[in-house]
Design a protein around this motif. Structure first.
Motif, PDB file in Angstrom:
ATOM      1  N   ILE A 106       0.840  -1.208   0.000  1.00  0.00           N
ATOM      2  CA  ILE A 106       0.000   0.000   0.000  1.00  0.00           C
ATOM      3  C   ILE A 106       0.870   1.251   0.000  1.00  0.00           C
ATOM      4  CG2 ILE A 106      -1.669   1.324   1.344  1.00  0.00           C
ATOM      5  CD1 ILE A 106      -2.851  -1.073  -0.122  1.00  0.00           C
ATOM      6  N   PHE A 107       1.920   1.248   0.793  1.00  0.00           N
ATOM      7  CA  PHE A 107       2.858   2.378   0.848  1.00  0.00           C
ATOM      8  C   PHE A 107       3.386   2.683  -0.547  1.00  0.00           C
ATOM      9  CE2 PHE A 107       6.911   4.412   1.245  1.00  0.00           C
ATOM     10  CZ  PHE A 107       6.917   5.132   2.425  1.00  0.00           C
ATOM     11  N   LEU A 108       3.898   1.653  -1.239  1.00  0.00           N
ATOM     12  CA  LEU A 108       4.514   1.852  -2.548  1.00  0.00           C
ATOM     13  C   LEU A 108       3.466   2.161  -3.623  1.00  0.00           C
ATOM     14  CD1 LEU A 108       7.131   1.917  -4.120  1.00  0.00           C
ATOM     15  CD2 LEU A 108       6.969  -0.555  -4.432  1.00  0.00           C
ATOM     16  N   SER A 109       2.274   1.595  -3.496  1.00  0.00           N
ATOM     17  CA  SER A 109       1.208   1.882  -4.458  1.00  0.00           C
ATOM     18  C   SER A 109       0.820   3.358  -4.409  1.00  0.00           C
ATOM     19  CB  SER A 109      -0.024   1.013  -4.168  1.00  0.00           C
ATOM     20  OG  SER A 109       0.262  -0.350  -4.330  1.00  0.00           O
ATOM     21  N   ARG A 110       0.656   3.882  -3.200  1.00  0.00           N
ATOM     22  CA  ARG A 110       0.295   5.296  -3.045  1.00  0.00           C
ATOM     23  C   ARG A 110       1.422   6.205  -3.518  1.00  0.00           C
ATOM     24  NH1 ARG A 110      -3.670   6.789   0.872  1.00  0.00           N
ATOM     25  NH2 ARG A 110      -2.215   8.269   1.810  1.00  0.00           N
ATOM     26  N   PHE A 111       2.655   5.780  -3.254  1.00  0.00           N
ATOM     27  CA  PHE A 111       3.804   6.567  -3.714  1.00  0.00           C
ATOM     28  C   PHE A 111       3.868   6.589  -5.239  1.00  0.00           C
ATOM     29  CE2 PHE A 111       8.306   6.445  -5.110  1.00  0.00           C
ATOM     30  CZ  PHE A 111       8.661   7.747  -4.782  1.00  0.00           C
ATOM     31  N   THR A 112       3.585   5.459  -5.867  1.00  0.00           N
ATOM     32  CA  THR A 112       3.621   5.388  -7.333  1.00  0.00           C
ATOM     33  C   THR A 112       2.568   6.291  -7.967  1.00  0.00           C
ATOM     34  OG1 THR A 112       4.446   3.107  -7.262  1.00  0.00           O
ATOM     35  CG2 THR A 112       3.419   3.833  -9.325  1.00  0.00           C
ATOM     36  N   CYS A 170      11.737  -1.122  -0.086  1.00  0.00           N
ATOM     37  CA  CYS A 170      12.892  -1.018  -0.992  1.00  0.00           C
ATOM     38  C   CYS A 170      13.001  -2.261  -1.884  1.00  0.00           C
ATOM     39  CB  CYS A 170      14.174  -0.810  -0.195  1.00  0.00           C
ATOM     40  SG  CYS A 170      14.294   0.824   0.573  1.00  0.00           S
ATOM     41  N   ILE A 171      12.728  -3.446  -1.330  1.00  0.00           N
ATOM     42  CA  ILE A 171      12.744  -4.668  -2.132  1.00  0.00           C
ATOM     43  C   ILE A 171      11.649  -4.615  -3.190  1.00  0.00           C
ATOM     44  CG2 ILE A 171      12.319  -7.164  -2.081  1.00  0.00           C
ATOM     45  CD1 ILE A 171      13.663  -7.254   0.642  1.00  0.00           C
ATOM     46  N   LEU A 172      10.448  -4.217  -2.772  1.00  0.00           N
ATOM     47  CA  LEU A 172       9.326  -4.123  -3.712  1.00  0.00           C
ATOM     48  C   LEU A 172       9.599  -3.090  -4.798  1.00  0.00           C
ATOM     49  CD1 LEU A 172       6.253  -4.234  -1.273  1.00  0.00           C
ATOM     50  CD2 LEU A 172       7.140  -6.077  -2.700  1.00  0.00           C
ATOM     51  N   HIS A 173      10.224  -1.984  -4.403  1.00  0.00           N
ATOM     52  CA  HIS A 173      10.527  -0.927  -5.376  1.00  0.00           C
ATOM     53  C   HIS A 173      11.541  -1.419  -6.403  1.00  0.00           C
ATOM     54  CE1 HIS A 173      12.075   3.239  -6.521  1.00  0.00           C
ATOM     55  NE2 HIS A 173      10.807   3.226  -6.864  1.00  0.00           N
ATOM     56  N   ASP A 174      12.527  -2.178  -5.950  1.00  0.00           N
ATOM     57  CA  ASP A 174      13.501  -2.758  -6.888  1.00  0.00           C
ATOM     58  C   ASP A 174      12.828  -3.743  -7.847  1.00  0.00           C
ATOM     59  OD1 ASP A 174      15.578  -1.298  -5.868  1.00  0.00           O
ATOM     60  OD2 ASP A 174      16.381  -2.906  -4.625  1.00  0.00           O
TER      61      ASP A 174
END
Length: 386
Positions: free
Chosen positions: A298-304, A332-336
Motif C-alpha cells: 500500500i505504501f509503494l502503491s500510493r507513492f507510485t 525497498c525490495i518491492l521498489h527494486d
C-alpha cells in the motif's frame, strides 16, 4: 480390489478423453494449437549458474479444461446469482473491487478483534516458513528456481481463472513445506502443482482436477505422483492449511487507503495486486510477515500514484500497526522489483498486469528512489502548535 477397479475406470476414462481431445485437435487448424508447458529448464543449470524458462514456452490448456463450470464471486464466501459483464471480469481478475461492509472481515465493531486475531495467527511458528530455509534445509533448490516456479504458477492460476487467494495460499504451502523437507529440483514443479491443488480445494468452489495439473505439466508427472505429493504436503504441514496470507491484510489496508480518494480507485487496487504478486517471486520477502508486506504494498502503491504526497498516514499506521520506518526494507525490495532491478527475467506477473482489465498498472512509471523523509515517524512530521 474396488480401489483397483476404480483406478482402472479412471485410467480408461482418461484415455478416452485424451483420444477425443487428440481427434479434436486434428480437426483444428495447425496455427490454433496450444503448447503445454513443463518446467524442465529448472533442472538444467545455465552456464551462468542460473536457470530459466525457454523464451518461446507458453502455457496451453484446452478450452474444455480451462473453463470452470461454476461462476463465482471474487470474495470468498459470497456467490451471486446474477452476473453482469463487468462483475464477471472482476471475478476472473481475482481482484476485490467491492470491499464494503458486507465483507465478513469488515463487520464494524468486530473488525479490530478480527484483525488482531489474524495478526496473532500469522505470527504462529507453525504457519510461518523459515526465513533462511534455502540455506539451512535445501541443497538442490535455489532462490532463482523458486522464483521461476512461482512465476509459472501465476500463469497456471490465470489459465484456470483461480482466485488470488488460491495463489497466495499455494506459495505459503510451498515455502512451509520447503522449510522442513529437502527435495531435489526435479520434484520442485510437482510440489508446486500439488500445493496449488490443495489450495484450490480450500478456496475454490469448483477446483481443477488432478488430471488438469498433470496436463499443465505436459504429463511429466502422473496422477499418482500428484496425489502422493499432495498427501506429503498435508502431512508435513499437519493439515494446518487455513493461515492468513498477504491478501487477507491487503483487503483491509486497501479500503483504508481509499479513504483519501473521493471515489474508489480501481487503479490503486490493481497496483496493489501487482506489487503483492511481485513480492511472491522474491525469496527476500519470505522473512516478512504477510501483514507487513501488505502494508508495504500500500505504501509503494500510493507513492507510485502520487509521488509528491507522503504515502503513509495516521489511519494506515493505526490500523496496520506499522510505522513507515518499519516498512523501509520491504518497500525497498518491492521498489527494486517494480523497477526491474531484481527478478527482471520473470515476466508472468508483469505480462498479466499489462492487460487492460488491470488498467495496465505494470506499465506505470515511478520515481527511481523513495525519499528517506517518507520513512520518518508521523509524529515527527507534525509541527507542535504555538
Amino acid at each position: 480390489m474396488a480401489a483397483q477397479e476404480n483406478c482402472t475406470r479412471v485410467t480408461r476414462l482418461a484415455a478416452k478423453k485424451r483420444a477425443a481431445e487428440e481427434a479434436m485437435q486434428q480437426l483444428q487448424p495447425q496455427q490454433n494449437k496450444k503448447k503445454r508447458v513443463v518446467l524442465g529448464e529448472i533442472q538444467n543449470v545455465l552456464p551462468s549458474g542460473d536457470v530459466g524458462l525457454g523464451k518461446n514456452q507458453k502455457l496451453g490448456v484446452e478450452n474444455e479444461k480451462q473453463k470452470l463450470k461454476s461462476k463465482r464471486n471474487v470474495r470468498k464466501g459470497k456467490v451471486t446469482v446474477k452476473e453482469t459483464e463487468n462483475t464477471k471480469e472482476e471475478k476472473d481478475s481475482g481482484i476485490d473491487l467491492d470491499m464494503k461492509s458486507d465483507d465478513p472481515q469488515m463487520c464494524g465493531a468486530y473488525v479490530s478483534d478480527i484483525y488482531e486475531y489474524l495478526h496473532n495467527m500469522e505470527m504462529e511458528a507453525k504457519r510461518r516458513p523459515l526465513p533462511d530455509y534455502l540455506e539451512k534445509v535445501q541443497k538442490d533448490v535455489t532462490a532463482n528456481m523458486r522464483g521461476i516456479l512461482i512465476d509459472w504458477l501465476v500463469e497456471v492460476a490465470e489459465e484456470y481463472k483461480l482466485l488470488s487467494d488460491t495463489l497466495y495460499l499455494t506459495v505459503s504451502y510451498i515455502d512451509r513445506f520447503l522449510s522442513v523437507n529437502a527435495i531435489n529440483r526435479q520434484r520442485l514443479q510437482l510440489l508446486g502443482v500439488s500445493s496449488m491443488l490443495i489450495a484450490s480445494k480450500y478456496e475454490e468452489i469448483s477446483p481443477p482436477h488432478v488430471e488438469d495439473f498433470c496436463y499443465i505439466t505436459d504429463n511429466t508427472y502422473t496422477m499418482e505422483d500428484v496425489v502422493k505429493m499432495e498427501a506429503d504436503v498435508l502431512k508435513s504441514l499437519k493439515f494446518e492449511m487455513g493461515n492468513p496470507t498477504m491478501k487477507t491484510f491487503l483487503r483491509k489496508f486497501t479500503q483504508i487507503a481509499q479513504e483519501d480518494y473521493e471515489s474508489s480507485s480501481e487503479q490503486l487496487e490493481f497496483l496493489g495486486g501487482y506489487l503483492a504478486e511481485l513480492s511472491l517471486l522474491d525469496y527476500g520477502c519470505v522473512k516478512f510477515l504477510p501483514s507487513l508486506v501488505a502494508a508495504s504494498v500500500i505504501f509503494l502503491s500510493r507513492f507510485t500514484l502520487q509521488p509528491q504526497l507522503h504515502p503513509w498516514n495516521s489511519a494506515l499506521q493505526r490500523h496496520s500497526g506499522y510505522e513507515a520506518a518499519d516498512l523501509k526494507e520491504c518497500v525497498c525490495i518491492l521498489h527494486d522489483l517494480q523497477m526491474s532491478r531484481r527478478g527482471s527475467a520473470l515476466v508472468a506477473v508483469r505480462e498479466k498486469y499489462k492487460q487492460q482489465k488491470f488498467k495496465c498498472v505494470s506499465t506505470l512509471s515511478t520515481p527511481s528512489e523513495v525519499p528517506e523523509s517518507f520513512f520518518e515517524d508521523i509524529k515527527s512530521r507534525i509541527r507542535p502548535s504555538t
